[in-house]
Design a protein around this motif. Structure first.
Motif, PDB file in Angstrom:
ATOM      1  N   GLN A 271       0.830  -1.200   0.000  1.00  0.00           N
ATOM      2  CA  GLN A 271       0.000   0.000   0.000  1.00  0.00           C
ATOM      3  C   GLN A 271       0.872   1.261   0.000  1.00  0.00           C
ATOM      4  N   ALA A 272       2.002   1.209   0.720  1.00  0.00           N
ATOM      5  CA  ALA A 272       2.920   2.353   0.718  1.00  0.00           C
ATOM      6  C   ALA A 272       3.510   2.556  -0.666  1.00  0.00           C
ATOM      7  N   ALA A 273       3.898   1.464  -1.328  1.00  0.00           N
ATOM      8  CA  ALA A 273       4.440   1.563  -2.687  1.00  0.00           C
ATOM      9  C   ALA A 273       3.381   2.083  -3.650  1.00  0.00           C
ATOM     10  N   LYS A 274       2.132   1.645  -3.459  1.00  0.00           N
ATOM     11  CA  LYS A 274       1.037   2.090  -4.325  1.00  0.00           C
ATOM     12  C   LYS A 274       0.806   3.592  -4.180  1.00  0.00           C
ATOM     13  N   ARG A 275       0.881   4.074  -2.928  1.00  0.00           N
ATOM     14  CA  ARG A 275       0.700   5.521  -2.719  1.00  0.00           C
ATOM     15  C   ARG A 275       1.822   6.314  -3.392  1.00  0.00           C
ATOM     16  N   LYS A 276       3.055   5.831  -3.282  1.00  0.00           N
ATOM     17  CA  LYS A 276       4.176   6.522  -3.927  1.00  0.00           C
ATOM     18  C   LYS A 276       3.994   6.584  -5.435  1.00  0.00           C
ATOM     19  N   ALA A 277       3.470   5.492  -5.996  1.00  0.00           N
ATOM     20  CA  ALA A 277       3.280   5.429  -7.445  1.00  0.00           C
ATOM     21  C   ALA A 277       1.966   6.061  -7.890  1.00  0.00           C
ATOM     22  N   ARG A 278       1.174   6.536  -6.904  1.00  0.00           N
ATOM     23  CA  ARG A 278      -0.148   7.118  -7.181  1.00  0.00           C
ATOM     24  C   ARG A 278      -1.068   6.108  -7.859  1.00  0.00           C
ATOM     25  N   GLY A 279      -0.966   4.877  -7.401  1.00  0.00           N
ATOM     26  CA  GLY A 279      -1.841   3.824  -7.887  1.00  0.00           C
ATOM     27  C   GLY A 279      -1.224   3.023  -9.020  1.00  0.00           C
ATOM     28  N   TYR A 280      -1.751   1.820  -9.220  1.00  0.00           N
ATOM     29  CA  TYR A 280      -1.333   0.958 -10.323  1.00  0.00           C
ATOM     30  C   TYR A 280      -2.531   0.670 -11.202  1.00  0.00           C
ATOM     31  N   ALA A 281      -2.308   0.711 -12.512  1.00  0.00           N
ATOM     32  CA  ALA A 281      -3.422   0.610 -13.448  1.00  0.00           C
ATOM     33  C   ALA A 281      -3.801  -0.826 -13.779  1.00  0.00           C
ATOM     34  N   SER A 282      -2.906  -1.783 -13.578  1.00  0.00           N
ATOM     35  CA  SER A 282      -3.200  -3.147 -14.004  1.00  0.00           C
ATOM     36  C   SER A 282      -2.779  -4.164 -12.949  1.00  0.00           C
ATOM     37  N   PHE A 283      -3.433  -5.338 -13.017  1.00  0.00           N
ATOM     38  CA  PHE A 283      -3.061  -6.425 -12.116  1.00  0.00           C
ATOM     39  C   PHE A 283      -1.625  -6.865 -12.374  1.00  0.00           C
ATOM     40  N   LYS A 284      -1.211  -6.883 -13.630  1.00  0.00           N
ATOM     41  CA  LYS A 284       0.151  -7.308 -13.971  1.00  0.00           C
ATOM     42  C   LYS A 284       1.180  -6.458 -13.239  1.00  0.00           C
ATOM     43  N   THR A 285       0.967  -5.161 -13.195  1.00  0.00           N
ATOM     44  CA  THR A 285       1.898  -4.275 -12.498  1.00  0.00           C
ATOM     45  C   THR A 285       1.908  -4.571 -11.006  1.00  0.00           C
ATOM     46  N   MET A 286       0.721  -4.741 -10.430  1.00  0.00           N
ATOM     47  CA  MET A 286       0.633  -5.022  -8.992  1.00  0.00           C
ATOM     48  C   MET A 286       1.337  -6.335  -8.650  1.00  0.00           C
ATOM     49  N   ARG A 287       1.150  -7.329  -9.482  1.00  0.00           N
ATOM     50  CA  ARG A 287       1.782  -8.624  -9.256  1.00  0.00           C
ATOM     51  C   ARG A 287       3.306  -8.497  -9.282  1.00  0.00           C
ATOM     52  N   THR A 288       3.819  -7.780 -10.261  1.00  0.00           N
ATOM     53  CA  THR A 288       5.267  -7.601 -10.353  1.00  0.00           C
ATOM     54  C   THR A 288       5.802  -6.888  -9.125  1.00  0.00           C
ATOM     55  N   VAL A 289       5.127  -5.825  -8.695  1.00  0.00           N
ATOM     56  CA  VAL A 289       5.572  -5.059  -7.526  1.00  0.00           C
ATOM     57  C   VAL A 289       5.569  -5.937  -6.277  1.00  0.00           C
ATOM     58  N   LEU A 290       4.524  -6.718  -6.083  1.00  0.00           N
ATOM     59  CA  LEU A 290       4.438  -7.569  -4.894  1.00  0.00           C
ATOM     60  C   LEU A 290       5.562  -8.600  -4.856  1.00  0.00           C
ATOM     61  N   PHE A 291       5.894  -9.174  -5.994  1.00  0.00           N
ATOM     62  CA  PHE A 291       6.976 -10.164  -6.012  1.00  0.00           C
ATOM     63  C   PHE A 291       8.344  -9.510  -5.845  1.00  0.00           C
ATOM     64  N   LEU A 292       8.507  -8.298  -6.349  1.00  0.00           N
ATOM     65  CA  LEU A 292       9.768  -7.595  -6.119  1.00  0.00           C
ATOM     66  C   LEU A 292       9.937  -7.255  -4.639  1.00  0.00           C
ATOM     67  N   ILE A 293       8.825  -6.892  -3.984  1.00  0.00           N
ATOM     68  CA  ILE A 293       8.878  -6.515  -2.571  1.00  0.00           C
ATOM     69  C   ILE A 293       9.082  -7.729  -1.680  1.00  0.00           C
ATOM     70  N   ALA A 294       8.345  -8.819  -1.956  1.00  0.00           N
ATOM     71  CA  ALA A 294       8.280  -9.903  -0.964  1.00  0.00           C
ATOM     72  C   ALA A 294       8.368 -11.299  -1.547  1.00  0.00           C
ATOM     73  N   GLY A 295       8.712 -11.433  -2.819  1.00  0.00           N
ATOM     74  CA  GLY A 295       8.767 -12.763  -3.414  1.00  0.00           C
ATOM     75  C   GLY A 295      10.057 -13.509  -3.158  1.00  0.00           C
ATOM     76  N   LYS A 296      11.080 -12.800  -2.716  1.00  0.00           N
ATOM     77  CA  LYS A 296      12.409 -13.402  -2.514  1.00  0.00           C
ATOM     78  C   LYS A 296      12.822 -14.230  -3.729  1.00  0.00           C
ATOM     79  N   LEU A 297      12.532 -13.693  -4.921  1.00  0.00           N
ATOM     80  CA  LEU A 297      12.879 -14.406  -6.144  1.00  0.00           C
ATOM     81  C   LEU A 297      14.386 -14.364  -6.360  1.00  0.00           C
ATOM     82  N   ASP A 298      14.937 -15.480  -6.789  1.00  0.00           N
ATOM     83  CA  ASP A 298      16.369 -15.572  -7.062  1.00  0.00           C
ATOM     84  C   ASP A 298      16.591 -15.352  -8.560  1.00  0.00           C
TER      85      ASP A 298
END
Length: 407
Positions: free
Chosen positions: A371-398
């Motif tokens: 939610q903090a990232a969303k406020r900084k970005a002034r919202g996200y227009a698509s689910f694809k963007t939200m999904r990418t942001v969530l995995f970058l924040i907390a996905g611990k992807l290698d």
């Protein structure tokens, strides 16, 4: 070979048969890269090395040269395979998205884990869409190869994605403390899609032995149908939160005839251990009116509930919780009666907390970061963007398997 050429080749990671052909510097730095004539190249999945059929010029964005943009103009070979097919052979340092080097993509990924796409786009001199495209590509490829075979304990929660009633739901692996699945909605279909996701990533729904959810009827139904071996735990903090809301409802109703209760909302809702001396004095004065004051009784019920759920013996908790519900339902504190009915409807999942000690605290913290990232970005227009942001924040992807410069 000049010292300057050696310096640039070492800095760029260029090795034989590749070499730096020349440098052009105007408003930006352009480095021409070629390969030694007569070279043969391997192609993935096809044994041997193959002759060059022709070449194409690829222009790749690289890390800045001081404050100047830097580009590589690479003559990339297309080789002829034994079956007659012609295929492009990319250098090891070419990025996963056309137009970039691996080093440049690693920089963008690092920045996007802390900043919005728009904020990253400005210093690297790219469009917002190109920055997002790099992150989308890496998240998609990393998720496609994710192994979920060891996931057994999960937490599921939803978060709002825009104004109104649009939601995305998150599933977190609680052992590894990472988000493993993101999907639109907050209905029973969320659990069904997660079960399919498990099957596609070397896992089975039957291996999920514990799941923490809120008391959403849709989530409960989905878990019953699609995670048949999972023991449901309802977060103790959610249960206490319902009691706190009931306490506040009682206070609001009573303050119409008892003006002294005005301004006491936060005093009643806060943990007594965090109150100062003056606040404790006011609270004790109120609680002393327990026999005649409904707000005081509601506060006592809430504190009793908290104390019961802090215990660790499941049989003791079961007995005390049923006794608590019986006492509350015999009282005249109506909002707290609703809490008692709720507890009885979800009794097994609430009592399970005493053994699993599983909460949604981690996933709710991720929701807060999103939610903090969303406020900084002034919202996200698509689910694809939200999904990418969530995995970058907390996905611990290698990402290291895709890019040795990324982690």
């Amino acid at each position: 070979m000049t010292n300057q050429t050696q310096l640039f080749e070492a800095a760029l990671g260029i090795k034989a048969p590749w070499y730096m052909q020349g440098v052009n510097f105007a408003t930006e730095l352009t480095i021409a890269v070629d390969f030694v004539a007569g070279s043969r190249f391997a192609y993935p999945g096809v044994p041997g090395e193959h002759p060059v059929h022709d070449t194409v010029i690829k222009r790749l964005r690289h890390l800045n040269f001081f404050q100047f943009d830097c580009y590589l103009e690479v003559r990339v070979p297309r080789v002829r395979l034994p079956d007659g097919a012609v295929r492009l052979v990319e250098p090891d340092w070419m990025g996963k998205l056309d137009g970039f080097t691996l080093l440049f993509e690693a920089l963008v990924l690092t920045l996007c884990r802390e900043m919005t796409f728009a904020a990253v786009a400005r210093p690297v001199n790219l469009s917002w869409h190109r920055v997002k495209a790099i992150c989308d590509r890496y998240v998609d490829v990393a998720l496609a190869t994710t192994d979920l075979s060891r996931v057994s304990v999960v937490a599921i929660d939803e978060t709002s994605c825009r104004r109104g009633h649009d939601y995305v739901s998150l599933v977190a692996d609680m052992d590894q403390r990472r988000v493993v699945f993101v999907t639109p909605g907050k209905d029973a279909g969320v659990i069904e899609r997660f079960a399919r996701h498990l099957k596609a990533h070397n896992a089975m729904s039957a291996q999920i032995r514990s799941v923490s959810i809120d008391m959403s009827a849709a989530f409960i139904k989905g878990v019953d149908e699609h995670l048949p071996q999972a023991r449901v735990t309802f977060d103790r903090f959610h249960v206490v939160a319902h009691a706190s809301k009931a306490l506040d409802d009682v206070r609001r109703a009573q303050q119409k005839t008892a003006p002294a209760l005005k301004g006491m909302r936060w005093l009643l809702l806060k943990d007594a251990g965090k109150l100062n001396l003056a606040q404790l004095t006011d609270l004790e004065a109120l609680v002393s009116q327990y026999p005649t004051n409904r707000t005081a009784r509601a506060w006592m019920y809430r504190e009793q509930l908290r104390e019961i759920l802090d215990r660790k013996q499941i049989h003791v908790v079961s007995k005390m919780l049923r006794r608590w519900c019986t006492g509350v339902m015999r009282s005249r504190v109506e909002p707290m009666k609703d809490v008692a009915h709720m507890i009885l409807r979800h009794f097994d999942g609430i009592v399970a907390w005493t053994q699993t000690r599983q909460t949604n605290g981690f996933i709710e913290a991720i929701n807060g970061l999103f939610q903090a990232a969303k406020r900084k970005a002034r919202g996200y227009a698509s689910f694809k963007t939200m999904r990418t942001v969530l995995f970058l924040i907390a996905g611990k992807l290698d990402f290291s398997a895709l890019n040795p410069h990324a982690s």
